[in-house]
Write an enzyme that holds these catalytic residues in place. Structure first.
Site, PDB file in Angstrom:
ATOM      1  N   ASP A  98      -4.440  -0.626   3.552  1.00  0.00           N
ATOM      2  CA  ASP A  98      -5.809  -0.504   3.865  1.00  0.00           C
ATOM      3  C   ASP A  98      -6.293  -0.439   5.336  1.00  0.00           C
ATOM      4  O   ASP A  98      -7.162  -0.617   5.777  1.00  0.00           O
ATOM      5  CB  ASP A  98      -6.420  -2.017   3.438  1.00  0.00           C
ATOM      6  CG  ASP A  98      -6.146  -3.283   4.444  1.00  0.00           C
ATOM      7  OD1 ASP A  98      -4.899  -2.972   4.770  1.00  0.00           O
ATOM      8  OD2 ASP A  98      -6.834  -4.157   4.617  1.00  0.00           O
ATOM      9  N   ASP A 143      -0.357   0.580   6.797  1.00  0.00           N
ATOM     10  CA  ASP A 143      -0.410  -0.198   5.226  1.00  0.00           C
ATOM     11  C   ASP A 143      -1.524   0.481   4.399  1.00  0.00           C
ATOM     12  O   ASP A 143      -2.362   1.327   4.842  1.00  0.00           O
ATOM     13  CB  ASP A 143      -0.484  -1.519   5.384  1.00  0.00           C
ATOM     14  CG  ASP A 143      -1.741  -2.239   5.637  1.00  0.00           C
ATOM     15  OD1 ASP A 143      -2.570  -1.476   6.454  1.00  0.00           O
ATOM     16  OD2 ASP A 143      -1.886  -3.558   5.510  1.00  0.00           O
ATOM     17  N   ASP A 147      -4.883  -1.802   8.360  1.00  0.00           N
ATOM     18  CA  ASP A 147      -5.215  -2.820   9.307  1.00  0.00           C
ATOM     19  C   ASP A 147      -3.641  -3.187   9.948  1.00  0.00           C
ATOM     20  O   ASP A 147      -3.729  -4.046  10.915  1.00  0.00           O
ATOM     21  CB  ASP A 147      -5.959  -4.071   8.899  1.00  0.00           C
ATOM     22  CG  ASP A 147      -5.292  -4.924   7.798  1.00  0.00           C
ATOM     23  OD1 ASP A 147      -4.209  -4.550   7.219  1.00  0.00           O
ATOM     24  OD2 ASP A 147      -5.873  -5.800   7.303  1.00  0.00           O
ATOM     25  N   SER A 166      -4.798  -4.774   0.494  1.00  0.00           N
ATOM     26  CA  SER A 166      -3.988  -4.430   1.707  1.00  0.00           C
ATOM     27  C   SER A 166      -2.585  -4.112   1.272  1.00  0.00           C
ATOM     28  O   SER A 166      -2.479  -2.736   0.833  1.00  0.00           O
ATOM     29  CB  SER A 166      -3.635  -5.925   2.478  1.00  0.00           C
ATOM     30  OG  SER A 166      -3.042  -5.559   3.701  1.00  0.00           O
TER      31      SER A 166
END
Length: 444
Positions: free
Chosen positions: A242, A240, A244, A101
């Site tokens: 990833d 960010d 999400d 992430s």
């Protein structure tokens, strides 16, 4: 059964240490293939972000899954919510995301999605951990799984994002500044916004395997703020690594977090009749949002920190809108999990339909000043149970009574205690943060 490896958001850690190693990923792939197949050959999709270690873990997971007889669909670099969507649309039994992430490239992790595109149930994660303790075995040669690369995965997901707004929705005439954090959205986000008609100016869209989240993205919003002002963009969007999380920046360079976005959506959806059930935030949601929604007659409830807990509360209470100040937003009538591109599009749809600027839409929302300090602790330490920390907490809460709010909690993804204080009294905030930080450090 307890869980040794899965935290609140999958398995995460430093590359090459503990479970974040290729030998563990090989065993994890086999264990997941066995559990998810439930007696048959499972089909599992695998996506990843842009960090260099993803190649290594992708190969190890693939081998383990195939050894268990599972068929694998390789997606390549894709946002986490894209994997959730493609798991569901391709009728797979599960999806796996290789990502840490918002963390730097030295970290990596694994997240799983169910066939419904939602986080795995606790009992399934526990079953996978139990299977990890069993001897590594390979199915007979004629039962080994097969691997196929999905060449049109990005296009499939981009089309899904565009279906989340009305057919007549257009960004034509709008200049958007987009920060992809050198991460998983670097291809698909500019594609979606430009195909909807926007003029797109990007930063953080040149991943090299090592620069994910480095100085850009939602963890470093100063980059998109500066870019908006320099480029004269109408609005800035920062993802960010990833994909999400999302934060927005108005044309004046002012940063708007997830709470502000929820305010815009809840206000409009209530008036348009789209909103159902309560809005769900977390312990970290700014008290100003709770007050603003109450003034609008909108029920608000708090869940534990983590999008899986927000999702759980929404499902249990029949809600559809929730999220975190960090930029995790869930719009459950559009996507099964937090989706940064979909969330950004929902806000843009409201702004364009109402003929609002982002600054005008949030003019009446004034968050209470909030500061957070992270205190690193030893793995497995429980400082919040220590008498000295409990005493410091009681004293701090007494001083904040009627003036602010305190949240003291261990992180679910890294060995730190997060101390957050909200108050308009800056001196009081600094005093409480310093006192509690010192108390936590004395017992770690």
């Amino acid at each position: 059964m307890g869980r040794k490896y899965f935290g609140t958001d999958g398995i995460r850690g430093r590359v090459g240490q503990g479970p974040i190693s290729p030998d563990f990923m090989l065993r994890l792939g086999r264990a997941a293939g066995r559990v998810l197949g439930n007696g048959k050959a499972a089909t599992v999709v695998i996506g990843k972000d842009t960090r260099i270690s993803g190649y290594m873990f992708e190969s190890a997971l693939e081998a383990g899954l195939v050894a268990a007889g599972a068929d694998v669909r390789m997606l390549g670099p894709m946002p986490t919510p894209a994997v959730a969507y493609l798991t569901r649309s391709m009728r797979a039994d599960a999806g796996i995301v290789i990502s840490a992430s918002h963390n730097p490239h030295e970290d990596n992790g694994i997240k799983f999605f169910s066939a419904q595109g939602e986080k795995l149930a606790d009992e399934v994660e526990e079953a996978i951990e139990h299977e990890l303790d069993q001897p590594f075995t390979t199915v007979a040669s004629d039962l080994l799984g097969k691997v196929v690369r999905v060449e049109d995965a990005l296009t499939r997901y981009a089309e899904f994002c565009k279906t989340c707004v009305p057919d007549n929705f257009s960004l034509r005439g709008l200049c958007l500044a987009v920060d992809c954090a050198h991460g998983a959205t670097y291809q698909v986000a500019p594609k979606v916004f430009s195909e909807l008609g926007a003029e797109v100016s990007t930063i953080g869209a040149a991943p090299d395997g090592l620069n994910i989240n480095r100085g850009v993205g939602s963890m470093h919003p100063e980059a998109i703020q500066a870019h908006v002002l320099a480029s004269g963009a109408d609005l800035g969007i920062a993802f960010d690594g990833d994909g999400d999380r999302v934060l927005l920046v108005d044309s004046h360079g002012r940063l708007l977090d997830g709470d502000a976005m929820i305010y815009v959506l809840a206000r409009d959806w209530q008036e348009s009749g789209r909103l159902r059930g309560p809005v769900v935030g977390t312990l970290m949601t700014n008290f100003a949002l709770e007050q603003a929604l109450a003034d609008l007659g909108i029920e608000f409830i708090r869940a534990k920190v983590g999008d899986r807990f927000v999702h759980q509360a929404l499902v249990e209470r029949g809600g559809m809108l929730g999220g975190e100040a960090s930029g995790h937003l869930l719009c459950l009538d559009r996507a099964t999990t937090g989706d940064a591109i979909v969330a950004a599009l929902q806000v843009l749809e409201v702004l364009l339909r109402r003929r609002w600027s982002l600054a005008a839409a949030t003019a009446e929302y004034r968050p209470l000043p909030q500061q957070t300090v992270n205190v690193r602790i030893a793995a497995g330490a429980r400082p919040l149970d220590a008498p000295v920390v409990r005493a410091a907490r009681r004293e701090a809460e007494a001083k904040l009574a009627g003036k602010g709010r305190l949240v003291l909690r261990p992180s679910g993804t890294e060995p730190v205690v997060r101390i957050t204080v909200e108050s308009a009294d800056e001196a009081l905030v600094e005093h409480v943060l310093d006192t509690l930080s010192t108390a936590v450090r004395t017992v770690t």
